[in-house]
Design a protein around this motif. Structure first.
Motif, PDB file in Angstrom:
ATOM      1  N   ASP A 165       0.826  -1.211   0.000  1.00  0.00           N
ATOM      2  CA  ASP A 165       0.000   0.000   0.000  1.00  0.00           C
ATOM      3  C   ASP A 165       0.860   1.259   0.000  1.00  0.00           C
ATOM      4  O   ASP A 165       0.409   2.338   0.395  1.00  0.00           O
ATOM      5  N   GLY A 166       2.114   1.105  -0.449  1.00  0.00           N
ATOM      6  CA  GLY A 166       3.062   2.199  -0.384  1.00  0.00           C
ATOM      7  C   GLY A 166       3.064   3.102  -1.603  1.00  0.00           C
ATOM      8  O   GLY A 166       2.281   2.948  -2.541  1.00  0.00           O
ATOM      9  N   VAL A 167       4.000   4.027  -1.580  1.00  0.00           N
ATOM     10  CA  VAL A 167       4.098   5.057  -2.613  1.00  0.00           C
ATOM     11  C   VAL A 167       4.252   4.455  -4.000  1.00  0.00           C
ATOM     12  O   VAL A 167       3.519   4.804  -4.939  1.00  0.00           O
ATOM     13  N   LEU A 168       5.196   3.541  -4.169  1.00  0.00           N
ATOM     14  CA  LEU A 168       5.478   3.029  -5.515  1.00  0.00           C
ATOM     15  C   LEU A 168       4.349   2.170  -6.059  1.00  0.00           C
ATOM     16  O   LEU A 168       4.240   1.991  -7.283  1.00  0.00           O
ATOM     17  N   ARG A 226      15.955   0.956  -7.454  1.00  0.00           N
ATOM     18  CA  ARG A 226      15.721  -0.158  -8.380  1.00  0.00           C
ATOM     19  C   ARG A 226      14.225  -0.417  -8.561  1.00  0.00           C
ATOM     20  O   ARG A 226      13.748  -0.643  -9.681  1.00  0.00           O
ATOM     21  N   ALA A 227      13.473  -0.395  -7.455  1.00  0.00           N
ATOM     22  CA  ALA A 227      12.040  -0.651  -7.537  1.00  0.00           C
ATOM     23  C   ALA A 227      11.345   0.436  -8.350  1.00  0.00           C
ATOM     24  O   ALA A 227      10.425   0.149  -9.130  1.00  0.00           O
ATOM     25  N   ALA A 228      11.773   1.681  -8.173  1.00  0.00           N
ATOM     26  CA  ALA A 228      11.189   2.766  -8.947  1.00  0.00           C
ATOM     27  C   ALA A 228      11.502   2.609 -10.431  1.00  0.00           C
ATOM     28  O   ALA A 228      10.634   2.788 -11.295  1.00  0.00           O
ATOM     29  N   GLU A 229      12.746   2.262 -10.734  1.00  0.00           N
ATOM     30  CA  GLU A 229      13.140   2.093 -12.137  1.00  0.00           C
ATOM     31  C   GLU A 229      12.335   0.979 -12.799  1.00  0.00           C
ATOM     32  O   GLU A 229      11.915   1.106 -13.959  1.00  0.00           O
ATOM     33  N   GLU A 230      12.111  -0.109 -12.079  1.00  0.00           N
ATOM     34  CA  GLU A 230      11.324  -1.222 -12.624  1.00  0.00           C
ATOM     35  C   GLU A 230       9.907  -0.786 -12.983  1.00  0.00           C
ATOM     36  O   GLU A 230       9.290  -1.352 -13.891  1.00  0.00           O
ATOM     37  N   ARG A 231       9.403   0.219 -12.275  1.00  0.00           N
ATOM     38  CA  ARG A 231       8.046   0.705 -12.517  1.00  0.00           C
ATOM     39  C   ARG A 231       8.013   1.926 -13.430  1.00  0.00           C
ATOM     40  O   ARG A 231       6.947   2.510 -13.667  1.00  0.00           O
ATOM     41  N   GLY A 232       9.180   2.348 -13.908  1.00  0.00           N
ATOM     42  CA  GLY A 232       9.248   3.517 -14.774  1.00  0.00           C
ATOM     43  C   GLY A 232       9.019   4.833 -14.058  1.00  0.00           C
ATOM     44  O   GLY A 232       8.577   5.816 -14.661  1.00  0.00           O
ATOM     45  N   ILE A 233       9.336   4.868 -12.772  1.00  0.00           N
ATOM     46  CA  ILE A 233       9.112   6.057 -11.945  1.00  0.00           C
ATOM     47  C   ILE A 233      10.454   6.733 -11.677  1.00  0.00           C
ATOM     48  O   ILE A 233      11.434   6.081 -11.318  1.00  0.00           O
ATOM     49  N   ARG A 234      10.498   8.039 -11.819  1.00  0.00           N
ATOM     50  CA  ARG A 234      11.720   8.795 -11.527  1.00  0.00           C
ATOM     51  C   ARG A 234      11.873   8.933 -10.009  1.00  0.00           C
ATOM     52  O   ARG A 234      10.924   9.299  -9.319  1.00  0.00           O
ATOM     53  N   PHE A 235      13.085   8.667  -9.536  1.00  0.00           N
ATOM     54  CA  PHE A 235      13.323   8.609  -8.091  1.00  0.00           C
ATOM     55  C   PHE A 235      14.614   9.333  -7.742  1.00  0.00           C
ATOM     56  O   PHE A 235      15.606   9.258  -8.475  1.00  0.00           O
ATOM     57  N   LEU A 236      14.603  10.012  -6.601  1.00  0.00           N
ATOM     58  CA  LEU A 236      15.791  10.658  -6.051  1.00  0.00           C
ATOM     59  C   LEU A 236      15.926  10.295  -4.576  1.00  0.00           C
ATOM     60  O   LEU A 236      14.931  10.181  -3.869  1.00  0.00           O
ATOM     61  N   ALA A 259       3.245   7.310 -13.202  1.00  0.00           N
ATOM     62  CA  ALA A 259       4.549   7.265 -13.871  1.00  0.00           C
ATOM     63  C   ALA A 259       5.115   8.652 -14.117  1.00  0.00           C
ATOM     64  O   ALA A 259       6.325   8.804 -14.305  1.00  0.00           O
ATOM     65  N   THR A 260       4.269   9.666 -14.128  1.00  0.00           N
ATOM     66  CA  THR A 260       4.730  11.040 -14.374  1.00  0.00           C
ATOM     67  C   THR A 260       5.250  11.727 -13.113  1.00  0.00           C
ATOM     68  O   THR A 260       5.807  12.829 -13.188  1.00  0.00           O
ATOM     69  N   THR A 261       5.078  11.097 -11.958  1.00  0.00           N
ATOM     70  CA  THR A 261       5.460  11.701 -10.681  1.00  0.00           C
ATOM     71  C   THR A 261       6.926  11.436 -10.368  1.00  0.00           C
ATOM     72  O   THR A 261       7.452  10.366 -10.657  1.00  0.00           O
ATOM     73  N   VAL A 262       7.582  12.424  -9.772  1.00  0.00           N
ATOM     74  CA  VAL A 262       8.930  12.237  -9.243  1.00  0.00           C
ATOM     75  C   VAL A 262       8.830  11.955  -7.747  1.00  0.00           C
ATOM     76  O   VAL A 262       8.163  12.703  -7.014  1.00  0.00           O
TER      77      VAL A 262
END
Length: 294
Positions: free
Chosen positions: A78-81, A106-116, A86-89
């Motif tokens: 039930d978390g953020v990712l 890695r989890a963000a990249e697998e979902r196509g999500i930009r992460f910092l 996909a458009t959200t940073v």
């Protein structure tokens, strides 16, 4: 202006959300203790779930206390990712292990999500004043995309490199913080045992080439017996263990960390965990059989 989902409303979050709102951003907040949102983040929209907080947001900021909280809130079912578009940073501003930060990336990249990874230096006062120092890991384009959001809470923003560089820099910096608190306590205890006036000692520390804002802020508070929390000792203990594990992981001996961690843990056992991290100085003074308060 950006639409922002903010996850976690602790000591740092209150100040950051206030400054995001002051800068004109639209902020939706989720906090485990939901009733605190109305009092601690007036002007923000309260979300009943993480999914609600992140839905359709331009940016999601996460600021939580430790690895387990981040793992659940970011990587959990039930978390953020699991819910972010996909458009959200997504930027994690928590102080966590580099291992978990890398896992998030890695989890963000697998979902196509930009992460910092974007942890901060500073405590309650800097958060309230919009004067934090942010250290960021991630690609340059994404950093620049969220820079206006980070500028709202920061005095300076430092792009340290690729994913994980911010998380690693935060532990490097917190090693310096912990060491300075410890050495200030030892110096004050030594000075007191030697019969020196501690106010005069602090006057010297304020002007020398080894002066430090930590000495300037913590020193007078110690003499006043003020350990009200800006950064809780419990969190400093957590960070010291993260530093120790990180150093072992990269094969870097840190012999100076052991006595600092010993004093921190002794302070925690003495019941000072919710006081400011500087409460380790009370342990140092006790071990020197002296008192530092006026």
């Amino acid at each position: 202006m950006a639409s922002i989902g903010y996850i976690g409303l602790g000591t740092m979050g209150r100040g950051m959300v206030a400054n995001l709102l002051r800068a004109g951003h639209d902020v939706t907040v989720w906090n485990r203790t939901a009733e605190r949102i109305a009092t601690d983040a007036p002007g923000a929209t309260a979300a009943g779930s993480i999914a609600e907080a992140v839905a359709g947001r331009d940016v999601v900021l996460v600021c939580l206390s430790d690895d387990p909280a981040v793992r659940e809130a970011v990587l959990g079912p039930d978390g953020v990712l699991a819910h972010v578009a996909a458009t959200t940073v997504v930027a994690d501003m928590s102080t966590i292990s580099p291992t978990l930060s890398d896992e998030e990336a890695r989890a963000a990249e697998e979902r196509g999500i930009r992460f910092l990874d974007a942890p901060v230096f500073g405590s309650k006062g800097e958060a309230a004043a919009g004067g934090l120092w942010v250290v960021v890991g991630g690609d340059t384009e994404t950093v620049e995309t969220v820079r206006p959001v980070l500028d709202a809470v920061a005095e300076t923003v430092h792009h340290m490199g690729g994913h994980g560089a911010g998380a690693r820099m935060k532990l490097v910096g917190n090693l310096v913080v912990a060491a300075q608190l410890n050495v200030l306590g030892e110096a004050l205890a030594l000075a007191k045992r030697a019969g020196l006036d501690l106010h005069a000692v602090l006057d010297v520390l304020h002007v020398t080439d080894f002066r430090s804002p930590i000495f300037d802020g913590v020193g007078p508070a110690v003499l006043a017996g003020d350990y009200s929390p800006s950064f809780a000792l419990d969190l400093m203990v957590k960070d010291a263990h993260l530093i120790d594990a990180f150093a072992a992981q990269v094969g870097c001996p840190l012999p100076g960390l052991a006595p600092v961690l010993d004093n921190l843990e002794a302070a925690q056992r003495s019941g000072y965990g919710r006081e400011n991290a500087s409460a380790l100085i009370k342990v140092i003074a006790d071990r020197a059989d002296t008192h530092l308060e006026d």
